[in-house]
Design an enzyme around this catalytic site. Structure first.
Site, mmCIF file in Angstrom:
data_model
loop_
_atom_site.group_PDB
_atom_site.id
_atom_site.type_symbol
_atom_site.label_atom_id
_atom_site.label_comp_id
_atom_site.label_asym_id
_atom_site.label_seq_id
_atom_site.Cartn_x
_atom_site.Cartn_y
_atom_site.Cartn_z
ATOM 1 N N ARG A 91 6.873 -7.693 -5.997
ATOM 2 C CA ARG A 91 6.779 -7.458 -4.548
ATOM 3 C C ARG A 91 8.008 -6.671 -4.096
ATOM 4 O O ARG A 91 9.144 -7.096 -4.338
ATOM 5 C CB ARG A 91 6.675 -8.802 -3.821
ATOM 6 C CG ARG A 91 6.507 -8.659 -2.334
ATOM 7 C CD ARG A 91 6.014 -9.938 -1.699
ATOM 8 N NE ARG A 91 4.623 -10.221 -2.051
ATOM 9 C CZ ARG A 91 3.820 -11.022 -1.347
ATOM 10 N NH1 ARG A 91 4.258 -11.619 -0.265
ATOM 11 N NH2 ARG A 91 2.577 -11.225 -1.727
ATOM 12 N N LYS B 236 -2.911 -20.268 -10.263
ATOM 13 C CA LYS B 236 -3.960 -19.237 -10.337
ATOM 14 C C LYS B 236 -4.459 -19.089 -11.774
ATOM 15 O O LYS B 236 -5.666 -19.114 -12.038
ATOM 16 C CB LYS B 236 -3.367 -17.901 -9.841
ATOM 17 C CG LYS B 236 -4.364 -16.785 -9.694
ATOM 18 C CD LYS B 236 -3.707 -15.513 -9.162
ATOM 19 C CE LYS B 236 -3.779 -15.377 -7.678
ATOM 20 N NZ LYS B 236 -3.443 -14.048 -7.156
ATOM 21 N N LYS C 48 6.860 -14.318 -10.839
ATOM 22 C CA LYS C 48 6.818 -13.337 -9.752
ATOM 23 C C LYS C 48 8.174 -12.644 -9.677
ATOM 24 O O LYS C 48 9.206 -13.256 -9.939
ATOM 25 C CB LYS C 48 6.556 -14.040 -8.409
ATOM 26 C CG LYS C 48 5.935 -13.150 -7.371
ATOM 27 C CD LYS C 48 4.440 -13.027 -7.565
ATOM 28 C CE LYS C 48 3.808 -12.079 -6.592
ATOM 29 N NZ LYS C 48 2.351 -12.007 -6.763
ATOM 30 N N ASP D 201 2.077 -5.698 -6.784
ATOM 31 C CA ASP D 201 1.894 -6.654 -5.694
ATOM 32 C C ASP D 201 2.118 -5.868 -4.411
ATOM 33 O O ASP D 201 2.135 -4.632 -4.425
ATOM 34 C CB ASP D 201 2.879 -7.831 -5.831
ATOM 35 C CG ASP D 201 2.541 -8.972 -4.877
ATOM 36 O OD1 ASP D 201 1.476 -9.589 -5.043
ATOM 37 O OD2 ASP D 201 3.324 -9.243 -3.952
ATOM 38 N N SER E 262 -5.400 -3.029 -9.582
ATOM 39 C CA SER E 262 -6.082 -4.333 -9.676
ATOM 40 C C SER E 262 -6.870 -4.666 -8.414
ATOM 41 O O SER E 262 -7.709 -5.572 -8.420
ATOM 42 C CB SER E 262 -5.045 -5.442 -9.910
ATOM 43 O OG SER E 262 -4.108 -5.456 -8.843
ATOM 44 N N ALA F 231 -4.079 -10.038 4.425
ATOM 45 C CA ALA F 231 -2.808 -9.367 4.750
ATOM 46 C C ALA F 231 -1.677 -10.122 4.058
ATOM 47 O O ALA F 231 -1.794 -10.462 2.884
ATOM 48 C CB ALA F 231 -2.632 -9.321 6.264
ATOM 49 N N ALA G 11 -5.364 -13.068 0.378
ATOM 50 C CA ALA G 11 -3.938 -13.053 0.720
ATOM 51 C C ALA G 11 -3.226 -14.243 0.083
ATOM 52 O O ALA G 11 -3.726 -15.368 0.125
ATOM 53 C CB ALA G 11 -3.755 -13.097 2.232
ATOM 54 N N ASN G 12 -2.090 -13.983 -0.507
ATOM 55 C CA ASN G 12 -1.298 -15.062 -1.108
ATOM 56 C C ASN G 12 -0.620 -15.883 -0.020
ATOM 57 O O ASN G 12 -0.334 -15.383 1.063
ATOM 58 C CB ASN G 12 -0.218 -14.455 -2.019
ATOM 59 C CG ASN G 12 -0.805 -13.979 -3.327
ATOM 60 O OD1 ASN G 12 -1.595 -14.674 -3.958
ATOM 61 N ND2 ASN G 12 -0.432 -12.784 -3.742
HETATM 62 N N1 LIG Z 1 -3.607 -6.085 -4.801
HETATM 63 C C1 LIG Z 1 -4.100 -7.114 -5.498
HETATM 64 O O1 LIG Z 1 -4.762 -6.943 -6.524
HETATM 65 C C2 LIG Z 1 -3.876 -8.525 -5.003
HETATM 66 C C3 LIG Z 1 -4.154 -9.581 -5.885
HETATM 67 C C4 LIG Z 1 -4.038 -10.892 -5.418
HETATM 68 C C5 LIG Z 1 -3.595 -11.149 -4.137
HETATM 69 N N2 LIG Z 1 -3.294 -10.085 -3.315
HETATM 70 C C6 LIG Z 1 -2.820 -10.409 -1.974
HETATM 71 O O2 LIG Z 1 -3.730 -9.859 -1.027
HETATM 72 C C7 LIG Z 1 -3.007 -9.429 0.134
HETATM 73 C C8 LIG Z 1 -3.268 -7.940 0.373
HETATM 74 O O3 LIG Z 1 -2.833 -7.211 -0.759
HETATM 75 P P1 LIG Z 1 -2.969 -5.625 -0.813
HETATM 76 O O4 LIG Z 1 -2.719 -5.235 -2.213
HETATM 77 O O5 LIG Z 1 -4.228 -5.208 -0.128
HETATM 78 O O6 LIG Z 1 -1.709 -5.218 0.062
HETATM 79 P P2 LIG Z 1 -1.537 -3.907 0.967
HETATM 80 O O7 LIG Z 1 -0.084 -3.803 1.223
HETATM 81 O O8 LIG Z 1 -2.294 -2.755 0.412
HETATM 82 O O9 LIG Z 1 -2.299 -4.310 2.331
HETATM 83 C C9 LIG Z 1 -1.831 -5.258 3.232
HETATM 84 C C10 LIG Z 1 -2.357 -4.836 4.599
HETATM 85 O O10 LIG Z 1 -2.091 -5.889 5.527
HETATM 86 C C11 LIG Z 1 -1.592 -5.317 6.718
HETATM 87 N N3 LIG Z 1 -0.821 -6.358 7.400
HETATM 88 C C12 LIG Z 1 0.418 -6.829 7.128
HETATM 89 N N4 LIG Z 1 0.740 -7.819 7.964
HETATM 90 C C13 LIG Z 1 -0.335 -7.981 8.785
HETATM 91 C C14 LIG Z 1 -0.614 -8.878 9.857
HETATM 92 N N5 LIG Z 1 0.274 -9.785 10.257
HETATM 93 N N6 LIG Z 1 -1.816 -8.790 10.472
HETATM 94 C C15 LIG Z 1 -2.734 -7.860 10.076
HETATM 95 N N7 LIG Z 1 -2.513 -6.993 9.062
HETATM 96 C C16 LIG Z 1 -1.327 -7.061 8.431
HETATM 97 C C17 LIG Z 1 -0.778 -4.114 6.268
HETATM 98 O O11 LIG Z 1 -0.590 -3.186 7.322
HETATM 99 C C18 LIG Z 1 -1.671 -3.583 5.143
HETATM 100 O O12 LIG Z 1 -2.660 -2.678 5.643
HETATM 101 C C19 LIG Z 1 -1.534 -9.779 -0.144
HETATM 102 O O13 LIG Z 1 -1.258 -11.063 0.367
HETATM 103 C C20 LIG Z 1 -1.466 -9.808 -1.653
HETATM 104 O O14 LIG Z 1 -0.415 -10.627 -2.110
HETATM 105 C C21 LIG Z 1 -3.418 -8.802 -3.713
#
Ligand SMILES: NC(=O)c1ccc[n+]([C@@H]2O[C@H](COP(=O)([O-])OP(=O)(O)OC[C@H]3O[C@@H](n4cnc5c(N)ncnc54)[C@H](O)[C@@H]3O)[C@@H](O)[C@H]2O)c1
Length: 357
Positions: free
Chosen positions: A36, A60, A72, A111, A142, A233, A255-256
């Site tokens: 992250r 997980k 992490k 991440d 991913s 998010a 979202a984590n």
């Molecule tokens: N990318 C993966 O494969 C993956 C895997 C497991 C878990 N996750 C989790 O899923 C979530 C999203 O991951 P991602 O890869 O899409 O991240 P990303 O950074 O691409 O997208 C996150 C989005 O959330 C928005 N955001 C942030 N704070 C916000 C809020 N308070 N209200 C509304 N929108 C908000 C951001 O502007 C962004 O568009 C994270 O919590 C991440 O840890 C992602």
């Protein structure tokens, strides 16, 4: 009490930024979890994130039945710092150096704030990295697999609530239209769902328009009149207050760290709102990456493993109902069972003493 096996923290030689790697458990195998790269008011908040997120990775992998442990990495950026490309490379090389120093106890992946191109930079210094671009031999982004896995979890919940796994005609509220959220929203619309969406980035309104979704502010959407809320998010969207405002019948998203405090899962249960733990609903990405890069399974098998999240959620909901527990308690118990079984199978009684902390 610290229940992590190992936590290392270095000031990056090049970037002078805090690089934190938390290895929560290697009971099931070497630890894995994303890197992250995010802004924090204080680097200690980044440390807290690394500790919580690595523990969630252990659960997980355990619930997914994968032989990997939880870890992490966090690079804590000061608020307002924008990384130029050369400085970003420095940060990634610093992170790679710390990961390499762990000798395989931890492997990283993307991440929030990092993606496959960043993993390619890390891969220049250490082999302990997942999800490099496909042309470099990695499994790539991913997030489509995470979205697919969340859809599988949503299908199980839909069947429980409405007697059908189809989401056609269901109303869902998607919070966050990033890589996972936008991809999942497209899958949901293709399935016939009606969406309400939000993001703190107003630029994401174009995605909302493309999907024919209703846009609401991040503050309003939690109380939207929908069937299921989908947090996609950043963490802690479910607080005591927001859980009282929800009008949906379930909360299921990738979202984590969705819960501000663990007791919120109980509050949701008391309100008869199904909450599928984030470490179950968001497992598709790591299941795919570990399956293809570590277990070398083919694309169809990897996809089937991600889709199996539907059965996992079915099982957790059954167990929870049968024992009068929350799905979170059922998932926690399943994870603990698998960790205990792995510990029992370990021959060396000194394993836990091998770790510095
Ligand atoms: N990318 C993966 O494969 C993956 C895997 C497991 C878990 N996750 C989790 O899923 C979530 C999203 O991951 P991602 O890869 O899409 O991240 P990303 O950074 O691409 O997208 C996150 C989005 O959330 C928005 N955001 C942030 N704070 C916000 C809020 N308070 N209200 C509304 N929108 C908000 C951001 O502007 C962004 O568009 C994270 O919590 C991440 O840890 C992602």
């Amino acid at each position: 009490m610290l229940d992590h096996e190992q936590v290392v923290m270095h000031t990056g030689r090049r970037s002078r930024l805090p690089v934190i790697v938390a290895v929560h458990s290697t009971a099931l195998g070497p630890a894995a979890g994303g890197l992250r790269l995010w802004h924090y008011a204080d680097w200690r908040d980044g440390l807290t994130d690394a500790l919580r997120l690595s523990a969630a990775m252990t659960s997980k992998f355990a619930v997914a039945g994968l032989s990997s442990g939880g870890g992490k990495a966090v690079v804590a950026l000061p608020e307002g710092l924008e990384l130029r490309p050369d400085r970003r490379r420095d940060v990634l090389r610093d992170a790679a150096e710390v990961i390499a120093s762990l000798g395989g106890a931890y492997a990283t992946g993307p991440d929030v704030g990092t993606g496959p191109a960043d993993m390619a930079v890390i891969g220049e210094s250490t082999p302990h990295v997942f999800c490099r671009p496909k042309d470099l031999g990695g499994s790539g982004d991913s997030s489509p697999h995470t979205a697919q896995g969340t859809l599988a979890a949503l299908r199980a919940v839909s069947r429980r609530l409405y007697g059908t796994s189809s989401l056609a005609g269901r109303r869902l509220a998607v919070i966050g239209l990033g890589r996972v959220g936008a991809g999942l929203a497209r899958l949901l619309v293709a399935d016939g769902a009606t969406l309400t969406v939000t993001d703190i980035d107003p630029g994401k309104r174009t995605v909302s328009d493309e999907l024919g979704a209703v846009w609401q502010s991040p503050e309003e959407i939690i109380a939207a009149d929908v069937d299921i809320v989908v947090p996609a998010a950043l963490g802690s969207v479910l607080t005591r207050q927001t859980s009282a405002e929800l009008r949906c019948r379930a909360v299921v998203g990738p979202a984590n760290n969705q819960l501000a405090t663990p007791d919120v899962a109980d509050l949701l249960h008391q309100r008869d709102i199904i909450w599928v733990p984030d470490f179950v609903a968001g497992a598709g990405g790591v299941i795919h990456a570990i399956s293809t890069e570590l277990h070398h399974v083919g694309a169809d098998d990897a996809r089937a493993r991600v889709d199996a999240i539907e059965e996992t959620v079915d099982h957790l909901l059954d167990t929870a109902q049968h024992h009068g527990r929350t799905p979170a308690q059922a998932a926690g118990e399943l994870a603990r069972q698998r960790l205990r079984a792995a510990a029992d199978a370990t021959s060396s009684p000194t394993t836990s003493l091998d770790h510095p902390l």
